[in-house]
Motif scaffolding. Structure first.
Motif: not given
Lengths: 631, 631
Positions: A480, A520-522, B478, B481, B522
Motif C-alpha cells: 500500500n 489503498t487500504d493498509n 491517508r 499513502q 500506517n
C-alpha cells in the motif's frame, strides 16, 4: 420445491430451533473464491443465480443482499419469490448485521442462526460480538442440510493428481518439514511434537501436498482438509477422488487419508497446541477443538487443546515463489503472449474483413455479428493451443466500449455487445498452465478517430502502470506504500479508480491469493522476493470506455547502487507478462524519455521471447506491434 | 544527596513496598514533548541530563536506557554512579520490558513499581499485559515523591493568558459547545448530560479554552487538566497562575477553576460516561475513575462510571485549522521568511568578510571563528525582530558538513563546529508567533566546488519535496499513502531516510501534533482540509553532509477537473512556508519542466510576499536568490 416452499421449510426449522432469523451467506467451508455447486445454498434458497449474495430469513420476511453487478439479474430472478432485494452497493443500505441488530422481537430472547461451516472463525466472532451489543444471541446450526435433500449436487468426486516437483520446485517432504519447524518454534511449551495445524484453504492444501484437482472452476484445487501434526499429516478427502497412482503418491509421502467428513471428529481428538488461521478456517472446525475445562480439579480436569489463531505459515510461504515456480511462470507467459498475439492478429483481420465485406456489398457473406462472447471463445481457443494449458484462470472480461467501464463485466452468450471496427476494447483474461498462472489486461483501439480524452486516460494509466513495475524500494516496504505511484498521474487529472491496483497471484493455483497485494487500504505484509502481484491501474468512463493495463510482476532483489546511504536491502520488480501495448493510444507529449525507453525495451523483450513460438505471419504482426516509439 | 544516595533511598522505598524493580520513564503526566523540570525524575535520579531515557532500578542494579544521541553524554555523566548504560539504539539491546521480563526472583512473586502518572493508560496496559505473560505483577506507586523532597523544582507558576479569538478564529463557547455535541452523540444511553471528557494534553487544553502560557520551552502551554462535562467545564490549575484578567476571562466563559491536584478527587466523584484518550491520559487519572461494582445487588450496588477510551475529539478538531488560524500562519510565514532572508544575507556577507580578511592579511581583525552556535543565536535574533514573535518552536538544528547528517544534532555553545565559506549547512528551525507556528529546513552550499553527489542528493530531495506538496488526491487518502511520492526519486538511486516525511503542526501550539502525518507506518487518519503538515525528505551521508528541505503545507480542496470520472472530492496542498531554496545545488538535468515551473512560480511568490518586509539591500539579496531558473 419452489422458492416459497423452501422458505417455508426453512421457517419450520427455525421455529423448531427457536430462531428469529437465519442467515445464508453464500460462502463455502473453505473460504473459496470459486465454489462447488454443492455449497450454493444462497442460490438454491433464493432462486437468484448471481455469484455473490447473502440471504436473511426471518419469521415474516426474506431478504437478499447483493451488489450493483447483480441488481438487474436479482430483480428478475427474485420476482414472485417474496424475497426483498437489498442493494448493498447503495450508500444507505444497512449491512446484514446492522439490519439484524434492528430486529425487534419481544417476549423471548432474540437468536440468529448461522451455519458455522460457512463463516470463518474471525467473521463468526465479529458477528457474534456485534450481535451481543444489541442483546442478540447466536446459534451455530445448519438448517439447509435437513431441507435441501432433493437434487442437491454432491461434493465433486473428480480424481486428484500429484503435481510434480519438477513444476513445484520443492518436494512435499521438504515443505512439510519446513512447516513443522515453523510450528515447533511457535509452540510455547516447546514440547515440540505436541501440536497440529488445521488447513482448510484449498490452495494451501494443494501447495503443501503438491496435488491438484478439478473440483471447481478456474482453480485446480482438491476439496479437502489437512491436519498437519508433528509426526503425521492427514488429508481428509472423499476416497473416490484417489486412484491407485494418487494413493501410491500419498503413501510415498507418508500422508494418511481419511474421509472428508471425518475431520471434525479427528480435530476433537487432538490435544496440545492447535494452530488455525482464523481468517480462513471455518467456525465449525474451531468448535470441534476440545477446549480445556475452565477450572480443572487437581485430580485432572478434562485435558483440552490450546487453540491458537495465527496467520497460516503455508499462506506466507506459498506466496514466495521459488526459482522453479518463477521459471515456470516465465514459460507460461511466453505461451500466453503467443496466444494473445494470435488473438489480436485474428481480431484485427476479422474486423478488416467484416468492414471490407460491408464496403464491397451491402450483403455480408457472414451475417452473424462479431460479439464479445465470440472474442472470449476465440481467446480461449488460442490459449488452449498452448503447451501445458489446463484451463482459464478466471472468466474472461471482454468489455467493448461502455461495457469496459463496468469493472466486473461478464458478457454471456445471450447478453453481449457486437464488436465493430471502431472504439475501445478492454480484455482481461488469464490461463492456468501446468507451468504457472497468468492474468493480463490489454486495452486496444479497434478503429476510428481516437478521442483526445481516450488518449489522455490511456496514457495516465500506462504511466502509473510503468511507475509501479519500475519502482525500487527498501525491503520492508508494504504494497500500500506503492499504490500512489500507480495513481499519481491520473490523480493530477482528478481521476481515480475503485479496485485494487494489484492482487497476489498463485503458481498454478488461485489467480487471487494473499497475503501480498497493492491496495489503498493498509496491509501489514511487506513485499518479499518471489511474491507475484498484478499491476493493473484503470480509468473507467461510464457509458464510454474502460481502460485497464495489467501485467504480472514479481519482486526481485535490486542491485545495490554506489550512491546508497544505508544498509537496507533493495527490491524491485521483474515484469513477467509478455504482450505488447497498443501504442496508438499513447499521448506521446505526456511520456518522459525514461518511460519511452522502458516501453521500447519491453517491446524488444516481448518480441524476442514470444516470436520463437509464432509462424512467420504472426511474427510480422508482432514485430509491427512491437515497433519502437521515437522519443 | 548524590546519585548513589538517591538510589539507596529509592531501594529503601522499594523494599518497603515489596518491589523487585522500579521504573522511571522520563515522561510527565501530560504526555508532553517538552517537560517542566519538576518532572525530570529520570534526570534527577540518574544524574544524566539528556532529554530522553528510562531508568530501571532493582535491588542490586541500576540501568539507564537511552538512544545513540546521548551515548557519549551518558557515558560521562553516569561515571561513578553505579548506573549501567543500556544503548537502546543498538540492535541487540533488550527493551526495558524485555529486560525486566528476564528478571528472576525466587521466593516471592516478582512485582515492578510504576508511577501511574508517568504512563499513558494505553502504555500502562501494554506493559502490564507483557509483564503478566512473564508472571510479573505491577504496582501503581510513586516512589520518587517521598525521596525527592529537597531542591525539587516547583511546577511552574507563570501566569496564563487569554488567547484572543482574533487569533484563534473561534470562541471558547463555540469550541466547547461543538465538543459537547460530539460527546453527546457518543453517550450510549443518550442521557446526554451525563458524561465527562478528561483532557490532559496541554495543547488540547490551550486550544479548547483559548489560553496560552509559558510553562515549558518551545510550546506556549499551561500546565493543567480539564474536565469537560455536559453542564460545566473545570480547569485544574495552580491558582497562582491566574491573575485578575485571566480570572475575568475564565469567569466570562463559565470555566470553573480548581487546584491542579484536585483533579483526581474530582474525577473520582464523576458518574455516567467518562471519555478519555488512552494514548494521552495518564493511568493515575484513569485509576481515579470509580468503576461500577461488578455485580450490583438489586437494592443498588455502588454506582460507578462507564470509562470509554476514545481518540480525543479535541485532538481531531484542533488539527483542522480554521480560516483565521490559516491566515495567521500565512502572516507568520512572511515574518519567518523575512528573518531567514536577513539571516542568509548576513551569513553570506560574514563568510565573505572572514575569507577576505584571511586573504588580505593572515591576521583577521576578529579572530573568533564563526560557529554553528553563533548561527543559532543570530537566527534567533533575526526572528525575534519579527512582529508577534514569542519564542522558537524547537531548538534550532544547525548542522555544518558531517554534523548535518546527524538527524537530531544539537550544537551547544561548548560543542559546536566552526563554519567556513565551504561545504554544506543544514538549518532546521522555527518560531512561535502569536499568529502561528513555523518550522522550516533549508540546506545551503557555503562555498567551494560542489561534489557531483551533493547535487544529485539535493535534487532527489527537492524533487520528492515538490512531488509531495504538489500532490492531488481524493478525500480519504491517508498520509502514509503519499509517503512514497516524496521518496520515489531517491529510492531509484538506492537512498532512503529513517525519519518521518511529515509531522502535523499546531497553530501557536506544538510544532509536532497529531493525528495527521506522512510516514512509512500506517496511520488510519485521512488527510483533511486544514491539516498542517511538514514536507521534509532528507538524505544523510555520515561524515559528509545532511540534506533536508522542509516546508509546511496545508491541505486544501482541489478544483474539480473536467476529466474527472468520479464523485470524489479532491484535495491538494497549499505551501505555507516562504523562503527561497539554494538553486546552486540543483542538478538541472534531473529536473522536469513542471518541477522548474513550480520552483520559479514559488520563488516569484516568495519575493512578492516577503519583500515588503525588507529594506532595499535585503530585497536585492532576495531577488538574486529568487531569480528564475531557465528550463
Amino acid at each position: 420445491m419452489d422458492v416459497r416452499e423452501r422458505l417455508a421449510a426453512l421457517r419450520a426449522q427455525m421455529h423448531e430451533q427457536g430462531l428469529a432469523a437465519y442467515v445464508v451467506p453464500g460462502n463455502d467451508p473453505h473460504a473459496s473464491e470459486y465454489m462447488a455447486s454443492h455449497w450454493c445454498e444462497m442460490q438454491w434458497l433464493s432462486g437468484f443465480n448471481g455469484e455473490s449474495g447473502t440471504m436473511v430469513v426471518t419469521t415474516d420476511r426474506a431478504l437478499l443482499w447483493t451488489d450493483s453487478r447483480y441488481y438487474l439479474q436479482a430483480g428478475i430472478e427474485l420476482k414472485d419469490s417474496t424475497i426483498e432485494l437489498m442493494r448493498e452497493s447503495d450508500i444507505d443500505c444497512p449491512s446484514v448485521v446492522e439490519w439484524l441488530k434492528g430486529l425487534q422481537v419481544t417476549g423471548y430472547g432474540l437468536r440468529v442462526g448461522l451455519n458455522p461451516e460457512m463463516f470463518s472463525v474471525n467473521d463468526f466472532k465479529a458477528w457474534r460480538e456485534q450481535f451481543a451489543e444489541a442483546g442478540i444471541g447466536v446459534k451455530s446450526v445448519d438448517l439447509i442440510k435437513p431441507i435441501w435433500t432433493e437434487g442437491r449436487p454432491a461434493i465433486p468426486s473428480d480424481k486428484l493428481y500429484p503435481y510434480s516437483a519438477d513444476f513445484a520446485g520443492e518436494t512435499v517432504e521438504s515443505k512439510i518439514s519446513r512447516m513443522r519447524e515453523i510450528l515447533e518454534s511457535k509452540v510455547e511449551s516447546r514440547k515440540s511434537k505436541d501440536y497440529a495445524l488445521i488447513v482448510s484453504a484449498l490452495d494451501e492444501i494443494a501447495w503443501l501436498l503438491n496435488i491438484r484437482g478439478n473440483d471447481v472452476e478456474y482453480n485446480p484445487v482438491v476439496i479437502s482438509y489437512v491436519v498437519l501434526e508433528g509426526d503425521k499429516c492427514t488429508l481428509f478427502v472423499n476416497p473416490e477422488k484417489i486412484d491407485s497412482a494418487a494413493q501410491n503418491y500419498l503413501d510415498f509421502n507418508n500422508i494418511d487419508v481419511q474421509p472428508y467428513e471425518a475431520v471434525f471428529d479427528y480435530i476433537h481428538g487432538l490435544r496440545g497446541t492447535i494452530f488455525y488461521d482464523g481468517a480462513k478456517v471455518n467456525e465449525a472446525l474451531y468448535e470441534a477443538i476440545r477446549k480445556p475445562t475452565p477450572a480443572p480439579s487437581l485430580k485432572g480436569g478434562e485435558q483440552g487443546a490450546n487453540a491458537k489463531n495465527i496467520q497460516s505459515p503455508i499462506l506466507i510461504d506459498k506466496a514466495k515463489k521459488n526459482a522453479v515456480e518463477l521459471e515456470g511462470e516465465r514459460i507460461a507467459m511466453r505461451q500466453d503472449g503467443a496466444a494473445l498475439t494470435r488473438f489480436f492478429k485474428w481480431l484485427e483481420e476479422t474486423l478488416v474483413k467484416s468492414q471490407e465485406s460491408r464496403v464491397k456489398s451491402q450483403e455480408s457473406r457472414d451475417k452473424r455479428p462479431l460479439t464479445e462472447w465470440n472474442l472470449m471463445e476465440k481467446l480461449h481457443a488460442f490459449r488452449a493451443m498452448g503447451e501445458n494449458f489446463v484451463e482459464e484462470s478466471f472468466g474472461t472480461i471482454a468489455g467493448y466500449q461502455g461495457n469496459g467501464a463496468i469493472v466486473h463485466y461478464a458478457a454471456t452468450r445471450e447478453h453481449c455487445a457486437e464488436v465493430k471496427k471502431e472504439g475501445m476494447l478492454l480484455l482481461d483474461s488469464g490461463g492456468q498452465y501446468l507451468d504457472g498462472t497468468t492474468d493480463i489486461t490489454r486495452t486496444v483501439w479497434l478503429g476510428g478517430r481516437i478521442p483526445e480524452q481516450a488518449k489522455l486516460d490511456y496514457t495516465y494509466v500506462l504511466k502509473g502502470h510503468i511507475a509501479l513495475q519500475t519502482a525500487r524500494f527498501p525491503r520492508g516496504t508494504r504494497g500500500n506504500q506503492l499504490d500512489a505511484l500507480a495513481k499519481q498521474y491520473m490523480w493530477q487529472a482528478g481521476i481515480t479508480f475503485g479496485h485494487g491496483t494489484g492482487h497476489g497471484v498463485g503458481h498454478f493455483l488461485g489467480c487471487h491469493e494473499g497475503p501480498q497485494n497493492v491496495r489503498t487500504d493498509n496491509n501489514p505484509t511487506p513485499l518479499e522476493v518471489g511474491h507475484i502481484i498484478s499491476d493493473e491501474p484503470g480509468i473507467y468512463r461510464t457509458g464510454k470506455w474502460g481502460i485497464r493495463t495489467e501485467n504480472l510482476i514479481t519482486v526481485i532483489p535490486a542491485k545495490q547502487t554506489k550512491a546508497t546511504t544505508t544498509e537496507d536491502e533493495w527490491l524491485t520488480f521483474e515484469t513477467l507478462t509478455l504482450c505488447f501495448y497498443d501504442t496508438s493510444l499513447i499521448e506521446m507529449s505526456l511520456m518522459t524519455e525514461d518511460e519511452i525507453d522502458w516501453l521500447n525495451a519491453y517491446h524488444v523483450r516481448v518480441y524476442k521471447e514470444v516470436s520463437p513460438l509464432l509462424n512467420e505471419e504472426e511474427r510480422k504482426f508482432l514485430a509491427r506491434k512491437c515497433a519502437a516509439l521515437e522519443i
